[in-house]
Design an enzyme around this catalytic site. Structure first.
Site, mmCIF file in Angstrom:
data_model
loop_
_atom_site.group_PDB
_atom_site.id
_atom_site.type_symbol
_atom_site.label_atom_id
_atom_site.label_comp_id
_atom_site.label_asym_id
_atom_site.label_seq_id
_atom_site.Cartn_x
_atom_site.Cartn_y
_atom_site.Cartn_z
ATOM 1 N NE ARG A 64 -3.606 1.877 2.933
ATOM 2 C CZ ARG A 64 -3.573 2.276 4.190
ATOM 3 N NH1 ARG A 64 -2.877 1.583 5.090
ATOM 4 N NH2 ARG A 64 -4.219 3.345 4.580
ATOM 5 C CG HIS A 68 -1.178 5.414 0.468
ATOM 6 N ND1 HIS A 68 -1.842 5.950 1.545
ATOM 7 C CD2 HIS A 68 -1.992 4.453 -0.036
ATOM 8 C CE1 HIS A 68 -3.014 5.320 1.696
ATOM 9 N NE2 HIS A 68 -3.111 4.416 0.748
ATOM 10 C CB VAL A 72 0.877 12.065 -2.827
ATOM 11 C CG1 VAL A 72 1.011 13.503 -2.341
ATOM 12 C CG2 VAL A 72 -0.398 11.433 -2.291
ATOM 13 N N GLY A 74 3.685 11.785 -7.473
ATOM 14 C CA GLY A 74 4.350 10.740 -8.246
ATOM 15 C C GLY A 74 5.202 9.848 -7.361
ATOM 16 C CD GLU A 89 3.546 12.766 -0.073
ATOM 17 O OE1 GLU A 89 3.389 11.542 -0.213
ATOM 18 O OE2 GLU A 89 4.210 13.457 -0.879
ATOM 19 C CG ASN A 95 -0.409 8.619 3.706
ATOM 20 O OD1 ASN A 95 -0.824 7.648 3.069
ATOM 21 N ND2 ASN A 95 0.097 9.691 3.123
ATOM 22 C CG HIS A 193 -8.135 -3.255 -1.182
ATOM 23 N ND1 HIS A 193 -9.218 -2.452 -1.465
ATOM 24 C CD2 HIS A 193 -7.096 -2.402 -0.936
ATOM 25 C CE1 HIS A 193 -8.856 -1.183 -1.408
ATOM 26 N NE2 HIS A 193 -7.581 -1.129 -1.083
ATOM 27 C CB THR A 194 -6.076 -10.058 -2.491
ATOM 28 O OG1 THR A 194 -6.165 -11.436 -2.151
ATOM 29 C CG2 THR A 194 -4.649 -9.769 -2.918
ATOM 30 C CG ASP A 255 -6.240 -15.322 -2.591
ATOM 31 O OD1 ASP A 255 -6.889 -14.243 -2.555
ATOM 32 O OD2 ASP A 255 -6.211 -16.114 -1.633
#
Length: 328
Positions: A64, A68, A72, A74, A89, A95, A193-194, A255
Site C-alpha cells: 500500500r 500512497h 501524491v 508521483g 504526507e 496515511n 486489497h487481497t 490471490d
C-alpha cells in the site's frame, strides 16, 4: 548571411541534442543499477524475505505504501519524509495507518553499506512492493528503476490525492485517470486489497448510520446483510483501533479471492463495492471471480509497472537520499 544561417542551424542542433540527451530526460528501465549496484535487488529481497518470515502482516502495508507514494507527487519517495511540524504526507489522515517505514529504513541501510548513495528510496519502495507480493504467493514482475527522490512532502496533497475508502465509482475512476491510469487499472490495482487489514474506522459508516439519520442499525444496503452482522461483532460504533481482515480467510495470501468477495457484495470498502457500479469494472470483477483470477496476476504486474511510472523524478532532478526519512 550564409555563415549566420549555418551558425544558427548548428546552435539549434546543439540545443536539440542537449535536450534529448539531457539526463533529466532519462527514463526508467529494468536493470538500472546493473552496473552501479548489481546486487541491489538481491539485497532488497534478502531483507524482505527475513521480514516476511517473522512479520507477514507487514506485506499489505508495504504494498500500500507504493500506492500512497505514487498517487501524491508521483513515485518519488515523498511519503517517507518526516516533518518537524507534522505537515508531511505521512501525517495526512489517509496515511496514519501506514506501517513498515522501519523496514524501508532497514533496506536502505543494507543498500548504503553495499552501494553508498546509489539506490533511491523511491526505487526501494517500488521493489519492496513487488517483493512482498511475491512473498505472499502473488505475481512477480520486472520493476523498472531509475527513480530519484523528491524533496517535498505536503500533508494537504496527500489528503487531496489519495482515494478514500468511501469513494464512489466516479471518484475512483477520476482518481486513477488523473494519474494516467485506465478504468481497467483501477479494477486491477484495487485487487491489492487481497492482502492486509483495515481499521474499523475505514468502513464503520457502512455498518452504522449509513444515511446519516442517526439510526444505529442503518447499514449500507449494497453490503451483504450476513457480512454486515459479522463485521458488527468485530467493530462497534466509533471503533478506531480494531483491525479487520480485508480478504477474510486468506488476507496473508495474494490471490483472486478479493473479486469473489466483491461479486458477492462483500467488498469491505465502499470503493471496493463501487467496482460493481461500472460496466467495465464489473465485467472485470465477474471475470476474475468466475475464473479464479485467470488473468489477474499478469494484469496486476502490468498495472503496477504503469503505476510505478507516475510522476517519476529521473536524471539529475531530485536526489538520492542518504536517509529515507529526510532530505540530504
Amino acid at each position: 548571411m550564409a555563415a549566420s544561417k549555418s551558425f544558427s542551424l548548428l546552435l539549434l542542433q546543439f540545443i536539440f541534442v542537449l535536450f534529448v540527451f539531457n539526463p533529466v530526460n532519462a527514463q526508467l528501465k529494468v536493470g538500472f543499477y546493473s552496473k552501479t549496484c548489481p546486487q541491489a535487488e538481491a539485497i532488497v529481497k534478502e531483507v524482505i524475505d527475513q521480514v516476511m518470515s517473522v512479520a507477514p502482516s507487514l506485506a499489505g502495508p508495504l504494498l500500500r505504501m507504493h500506492f500512497h507514494d505514487c498517487f501524491v507527487r508521483g513515485c518519488d519517495g515523498s511519503v517517507l519524509l518526516n516533518s518537524s511540524t507534522q505537515q508531511a504526507e505521512k501525517n495526512a489522515p489517509p496515511n496514519l495507518s501506514l506501517r513498515g517505514f522501519q523496514i524501508i529504513d532497514r533496506v536502505k541501510s543494507a543498500l548504503e553499506k553495499a552501494c553508498p548513495g546509489v539506490v533511491s528510496c523511491a526505487d526501494i519502495v517500488a521493489i519492496v512492493a513487488r517483493d512482498v507480493t511475491v512473498a505472499t504467493k502473488g505475481p512477480r514482475w520486472e520493476v523498472e528503476t531509475g527513480r530519484r527522490d523528491g524533496r517535498v512532502s505536503k500533508l494537504i496533497e496527500a489528503s487531496n490525492n489519495l482515494i478514500a475508502p468511501t469513494a464512489n465509482i466516479t471518484t475512483v475512476i477520476a482518481g486513477f485517470r488523473a494519474k494516467g491510469l485506465s478504468i481497467k487499472d483501477a479494477a486491477v490495482l484495487l485487487g491489492g486489497h487481497t492482502i492486509g487489514t483495515s481499521h474499523c474506522s475505514s468502513f464503520n459508516s457502512r455498518l452504522y448510520n449509513f444515511t446519516g439519520k442517526g439510526i444505529n442499525n442503518d447499514s449500507d444496503p449494497t453490503l451483504d446483510s450476513e457480512y454486515v452482522e459479522r463485521l458488527k461483532k468485530k467493530c462497534k460504533p466509533r471503533d478506531q483501533k480494531t483491525l479487520v481482515e480485508m480478504d477474510p480467510g486468506s488476507f496473508r495470501t495474494f490471490d483472486a479471492d478479493y473479486y469473489t468477495l466483491v461479486s458477492k457484495r462483500r467488498g469491505l470498502f465502499q470503493s471496493d463495492a463501487a467496482l460493481l457500479d461500472n460496466s467495465v469494472t464489473k465485467a472485470y470483477v465477474k471475470l476474475q471471480a468466475a475464473t479464479k483470477g485467470f488473468t489477474f496476476f499478469k494484469d496486476f504486474g502490468e498495472s503496477m509497472v504503469k503505476m510505478g511510472r507516475v510522476g517519476v523524478v529521473t536524471g539529475t532532478s531530485g536526489e538520492i537520499r542518504k536517509v529515507c526519512s529526510k532530505v540530504n
